[in-house]
Design a protein around this motif. Structure first.
Motif, PDB file in Angstrom:
ATOM      1  N   ILE A  93       0.833  -1.206   0.000  1.00  0.00           N
ATOM      2  CA  ILE A  93       0.000   0.000   0.000  1.00  0.00           C
ATOM      3  C   ILE A  93       0.865   1.252   0.000  1.00  0.00           C
ATOM      4  CG2 ILE A  93      -0.181   0.289   2.506  1.00  0.00           C
ATOM      5  CD1 ILE A  93      -3.138   0.635   0.104  1.00  0.00           C
ATOM      6  N   LEU A  94       2.103   1.113   0.455  1.00  0.00           N
ATOM      7  CA  LEU A  94       3.044   2.232   0.461  1.00  0.00           C
ATOM      8  C   LEU A  94       3.418   2.568  -0.980  1.00  0.00           C
ATOM      9  CD1 LEU A  94       5.219   0.931   3.422  1.00  0.00           C
ATOM     10  CD2 LEU A  94       3.484   2.735   3.516  1.00  0.00           C
ATOM     11  N   ALA A  95       3.335   3.858  -1.326  1.00  0.00           N
ATOM     12  CA  ALA A  95       3.289   4.234  -2.740  1.00  0.00           C
ATOM     13  C   ALA A  95       4.603   4.731  -3.335  1.00  0.00           C
ATOM     14  CB  ALA A  95       2.216   5.314  -2.936  1.00  0.00           C
ATOM     15  N   GLY A  96       5.622   4.987  -2.545  1.00  0.00           N
ATOM     16  CA  GLY A  96       6.826   5.633  -3.064  1.00  0.00           C
ATOM     17  C   GLY A  96       7.883   4.679  -3.597  1.00  0.00           C
ATOM     18  N   GLU A  97       8.978   5.266  -4.055  1.00  0.00           N
ATOM     19  CA  GLU A  97      10.118   4.487  -4.571  1.00  0.00           C
ATOM     20  C   GLU A  97      11.122   4.270  -3.443  1.00  0.00           C
ATOM     21  OE1 GLU A  97      11.706   5.811  -8.352  1.00  0.00           O
ATOM     22  OE2 GLU A  97       9.843   6.915  -8.749  1.00  0.00           O
ATOM     23  N   TYR A  98      10.749   3.435  -2.518  1.00  0.00           N
ATOM     24  CA  TYR A  98      11.596   3.144  -1.369  1.00  0.00           C
ATOM     25  C   TYR A  98      11.348   1.703  -0.948  1.00  0.00           C
ATOM     26  CZ  TYR A  98       7.140   5.072   0.336  1.00  0.00           C
ATOM     27  OH  TYR A  98       5.813   5.365   0.504  1.00  0.00           O
ATOM     28  N   ARG A  99      12.058   1.262   0.089  1.00  0.00           N
ATOM     29  CA  ARG A  99      11.917  -0.105   0.591  1.00  0.00           C
ATOM     30  C   ARG A  99      10.709  -0.163   1.522  1.00  0.00           C
ATOM     31  NH1 ARG A  99      17.032   1.582   2.707  1.00  0.00           N
ATOM     32  NH2 ARG A  99      16.994  -0.103   4.263  1.00  0.00           N
ATOM     33  N   LYS A 100       9.793  -1.044   1.223  1.00  0.00           N
ATOM     34  CA  LYS A 100       8.507  -1.085   1.915  1.00  0.00           C
ATOM     35  C   LYS A 100       8.490  -2.172   2.983  1.00  0.00           C
ATOM     36  CE  LYS A 100       6.123   0.476  -2.283  1.00  0.00           C
ATOM     37  NZ  LYS A 100       7.349   0.744  -3.046  1.00  0.00           N
ATOM     38  N   SER A 101       7.805  -1.866   4.089  1.00  0.00           N
ATOM     39  CA  SER A 101       7.772  -2.833   5.189  1.00  0.00           C
ATOM     40  C   SER A 101       6.586  -2.562   6.112  1.00  0.00           C
ATOM     41  CB  SER A 101       9.080  -2.765   5.990  1.00  0.00           C
ATOM     42  OG  SER A 101       9.276  -1.467   6.523  1.00  0.00           O
ATOM     43  N   SER A 102       6.406  -3.482   7.050  1.00  0.00           N
ATOM     44  CA  SER A 102       5.378  -3.343   8.081  1.00  0.00           C
ATOM     45  C   SER A 102       6.012  -3.566   9.441  1.00  0.00           C
ATOM     46  CB  SER A 102       4.255  -4.356   7.843  1.00  0.00           C
ATOM     47  OG  SER A 102       3.351  -4.367   8.935  1.00  0.00           O
ATOM     48  N   PHE A 103       5.611  -2.733  10.406  1.00  0.00           N
ATOM     49  CA  PHE A 103       6.161  -2.760  11.767  1.00  0.00           C
ATOM     50  C   PHE A 103       4.954  -2.712  12.704  1.00  0.00           C
ATOM     51  CE2 PHE A 103       8.345  -0.598  15.397  1.00  0.00           C
ATOM     52  CZ  PHE A 103       9.496  -1.370  15.489  1.00  0.00           C
ATOM     53  N   TYR A 104       4.338  -3.882  12.935  1.00  0.00           N
ATOM     54  CA  TYR A 104       3.023  -3.939  13.570  1.00  0.00           C
ATOM     55  C   TYR A 104       3.121  -4.323  15.043  1.00  0.00           C
ATOM     56  CZ  TYR A 104      -1.668  -5.779  14.625  1.00  0.00           C
ATOM     57  OH  TYR A 104      -2.891  -6.043  15.203  1.00  0.00           O
ATOM     58  N   PRO A 105       2.770  -3.414  15.961  1.00  0.00           N
ATOM     59  CA  PRO A 105       2.709  -3.752  17.376  1.00  0.00           C
ATOM     60  C   PRO A 105       1.292  -4.220  17.747  1.00  0.00           C
ATOM     61  CG  PRO A 105       2.552  -1.369  17.103  1.00  0.00           C
ATOM     62  CD  PRO A 105       2.554  -1.980  15.716  1.00  0.00           C
TER      63      PRO A 105
END
Length: 249
Positions: A93-105
């Motif tokens: 869902i993250l839209a940019g030109e970067y490394r995408k991740s999830s950090f879910y607490p």
């Protein structure tokens, strides 16, 4: 590592506080609500902005699910690491030109409630092993419970959390409506609520079930239905039907 937190709500506040307690520097907290940002900045000594994102190695997006994609477009730096904190959204869902991740607490967050961050489970999802290591090491500075996850697994973790937390809290609210209407102090029920929660640390929830539905006590069930109306009556009937089906009554 330069870290920027985006958001001013409950999750943003508690992540910022967890970092502060564990001496993890945050270079900026960014958002729209200047009043809330000022409170966080004052308490945790973190610079804030409502206008400009500073340069960072890691951006943590702590906003409502409906705002994640829009906010992610504000990050224009390429090849940085960006993580959202949602339990129900894919990292894509993250839209940019970067490394995408999830950090879910996995926790319920309210600014007014203190938390033991070391006990909160964190679920990490990244695009590569190197980023998995970065976020896992970061989370381990906060929590003793850090796990690599996938979106498929995380969806069900979040769904389970809604049943175990959000729905249960709503039932507490409905229970308080009934007690308030009858001028019965809700404090009377706190030992019962606390014991119910503590019991499932030792007993499987299905084995711990008590009450008129699991006993199939039709007289009590009918009496309770006569005392209720509107949404509370529908909830009562639905919950009892679910209990009866689980125990084949």
């Amino acid at each position: 590592m330069q870290i920027v937190i985006i958001g001013s709500g409950n999750v943003a506040y508690h992540l910022a506080k967890a970092f502060f307690i564990n001496k993890i520097p945050v270079s900026l907290i960014f958002g729209r609500n200047e009043t809330e940002l000022q409170k966080i900045s004052s308490e945790l000594n973190i610079p804030f902005s409502t206008e400009k994102l500073s340069d960072a190695d890691l951006y943590l997006i702590c906003v409502s699910d409906s705002s994640v994609e829009y906010i992610s477009n504000l990050i224009t730096k390429k090849n940085c690491l960006v993580a959202h904190t949602s339990g129900s959204l894919p990292k894509e869902i993250l839209a940019g030109e970067y490394r995408k991740s999830s950090f879910y607490p996995l926790q319920t967050f309210s600014k007014s409630k203190e938390l033991d961050y070391s006990k909160i489970p964190f679920f990490i999802e990244t695009e590569n092993i190197e980023d998995q290591k970065i976020l896992t090491e970061l989370a381990l500075k906060i929590s003793e419970n850090v796990t690599e996850s996938t979106y498929e697994k995380r969806k069900y973790i979040h769904l389970t959390a809604v049943f175990a937390c959000n729905f249960v809290n709503h039932l507490f609210s409905r229970a308080k409506e009934i007690s308030d209407a009858q001028k019965i102090p809700f404090d009377y029920f706190l030992p019962l609520i606390n014991e119910t929660v503590m019991k499932i640390n030792e007993i499987d929830p299905k084995s711990a079930q008590t009450g008129p539905a699991v006993r199939n006590d039709k007289r009590i069930l009918e009496l309770h239905e006569q005392l209720l109306k509107d949404e509370s009556l529908e909830i009562y009937k639905t919950m009892n039907l679910s209990i009866k089906k689980m125990y084949h009554l």
